[in-house]
Write a protein that holds these residues in place. Sequence first.
Motif, short mmCIF file in Angstrom:
data_model
loop_
_atom_site.label_atom_id
_atom_site.label_comp_id
_atom_site.label_asym_id
_atom_site.label_seq_id
_atom_site.Cartn_x
_atom_site.Cartn_y
_atom_site.Cartn_z
N GLY A 164 0.82 -0.78 -0.16
CA GLY A 164 0.09 0.42 -0.24
C GLY A 164 0.64 1.27 -0.12
N ARG A 165 2.05 1.17 0.49
CA ARG A 165 2.93 2.41 1.30
C ARG A 165 3.12 2.82 0.01
N ILE A 166 4.05 1.48 -0.94
CA ILE A 166 4.55 1.92 -2.57
C ILE A 166 3.83 2.28 -3.62
N ALA A 167 2.28 1.77 -3.60
CA ALA A 167 1.24 2.57 -4.58
C ALA A 167 0.68 3.85 -3.85
N ARG A 168 1.08 4.22 -3.29
CA ARG A 168 0.49 5.30 -2.88
C ARG A 168 1.92 5.85 -3.16
N GLN A 169 2.79 5.86 -3.42
CA GLN A 169 3.57 7.46 -3.46
C GLN A 169 4.55 7.90 -4.98
N LEU A 170 3.57 6.33 -5.82
CA LEU A 170 4.21 6.27 -7.35
C LEU A 170 2.82 6.58 -8.71
N HIS A 171 3.43 6.55 -9.38
CA HIS A 171 2.26 7.14 -10.45
C HIS A 171 1.91 5.50 -10.94
N ARG A 172 0.67 5.87 -11.19
CA ARG A 172 -0.24 4.00 -11.55
C ARG A 172 0.28 4.09 -12.93
N GLN A 173 0.38 5.37 -13.30
CA GLN A 173 0.80 4.73 -15.26
C GLN A 173 2.35 4.50 -15.19
N ASP A 174 2.88 4.45 -13.76
CA ASP A 174 4.23 3.62 -14.25
C ASP A 174 4.43 2.86 -13.37
N VAL A 175 3.95 2.05 -13.00
CA VAL A 175 3.74 0.90 -12.41
C VAL A 175 2.94 -0.08 -11.56
N THR A 176 2.96 -1.06 -11.59
CA THR A 176 2.37 -2.14 -11.06
C THR A 176 2.76 -2.41 -9.88
N VAL A 177 1.81 -3.05 -9.41
CA VAL A 177 2.13 -3.15 -7.75
C VAL A 177 0.99 -4.53 -7.69
N THR A 178 1.82 -5.61 -7.31
CA THR A 178 0.65 -6.57 -7.71
C THR A 178 0.98 -7.45 -6.13
N LEU A 179 -0.58 -7.51 -5.11
CA LEU A 179 0.14 -8.14 -3.97
C LEU A 179 -0.80 -9.56 -3.91
N VAL A 180 0.59 -10.50 -4.00
CA VAL A 180 0.47 -12.59 -3.75
C VAL A 180 0.27 -13.05 -2.15
N ASN A 181 -1.16 -13.50 -1.53
CA ASN A 181 -1.75 -13.92 -1.02
C ASN A 181 -2.41 -15.66 -0.72
N PRO A 182 -2.31 -16.11 -0.18
CA PRO A 182 -3.01 -17.57 -0.35
C PRO A 182 -4.75 -17.59 0.26
N GLU A 183 -4.54 -16.53 1.12
CA GLU A 183 -6.37 -16.11 1.61
C GLU A 183 -6.66 -14.60 0.66
N PRO A 184 -7.76 -14.15 1.47
CA PRO A 184 -8.66 -13.78 1.05
C PRO A 184 -8.69 -11.67 1.89
N ASP A 185 -8.32 -12.93 3.12
CA ASP A 185 -8.51 -11.77 4.34
C ASP A 185 -7.37 -11.19 4.66
#
Length: 399
Positions: free
Chosen positions: A19-40
Amino acid sequence: MQHRIVVLGAGYTGATAAGRIARQLHRQDVTVTLVNPEPDFVERVRLHQVAAGQDLKPRPLREMFAGTGVELKLGEVTAVDVDRKTVKVTAPHGPGQEELQYDTLVYALGSGWSDGGVPGAAEHAHEVSSRPGALRLRDRLAALDAGRPVVVAGGGLTGLEAATEIAEARPDLAVALAVRGALGDWLSDKGRAHLRTVVGRLGITVHEHTAVTAVDAGGVHTAGGQSIPAEVTVWTTGFAVHPIARATTLQLEGGRIVVDTTMRSLSHPDVYAVGDAALAIGPGGKPLRMSCASGVPMAWQAADAVAARLAGVKVPRTPIRYFQQCISLGRAEGLIQFVTADDRAVERAMTGRLAALYKELICKGAAWGVAHPTVGMLPRRRRVAGQQVPGRARAEAAA
């Protein structure tokens, strides 16, 4: 081309970093993918409450990250190739496997329980370091009749919280605590005295200077030749880091990824590691211990370093030090042991109901902080250095 950032694990550290990375960089320049086995999002620091029969507020990750630019990918990480810059992810409900490519990786797979190589622990003991484990323990405790014995092995923070929570929720059970040294021997005099008072009031039998050497269906066996009966044994003697990193070419020590002061891998500069997975040096030249208190500021530092390096600006430094150890002793009692920067107890401690409220605020604040990782920071998104800025996006970036 967008810079691909992949974050592995959505615990306190991984979710905060994403969340901290995504909120600091322009969305057109980066993709931030968070991988987790559970939805919560799992509040790991509350899993002893789950085991004792309490229900926690659901925290769906998709809701937490709605509108942030973080893409959630559900799946189990099965392999990381840091030389090819790929991650293999298996879908949670199916045989399908996907390979993700990254330009920057944030490794936050954390840790689980460790049986310490003690015979029978893996087969007969319960753990509270994962939600599935806490739920299994919950069901087992609920099935116990009054008067049945329960042994908690381990006298650290997790063991103290598990034993007191169970004893408070089920005063009809015979709860015992087996600790290697003296009860609370790392605490101040005031902290130890309060701990003994609460443990005594809850009717917990304490076996001090007791090393558990074996576990079976009937209880635990000690180095002194004693057998302590238990229909349920709860194992809280330590943590083991996630094994995925061991199969990589990353520089490791004790299974943990060795990082610099910005949480960047010493061997692979496009990999950052945070939380229990990372071996970082803190105040006094001591490795940071596996804890939420260490992991969250590590996540802040890693996220800020990733964003700053991509934007071509100076990397900010997050001071990482300790202030207190927060211990819940059931719902009505607590202990806040204040410590030095390198985590040594001082005489000052907060006890009683006020300490319980303090610990509750800490827990709530940690969960809230995952969803609000940039509170107190300037509300701006930087462009990645070298990216072309279309006319409309240029205006947005300047705003």
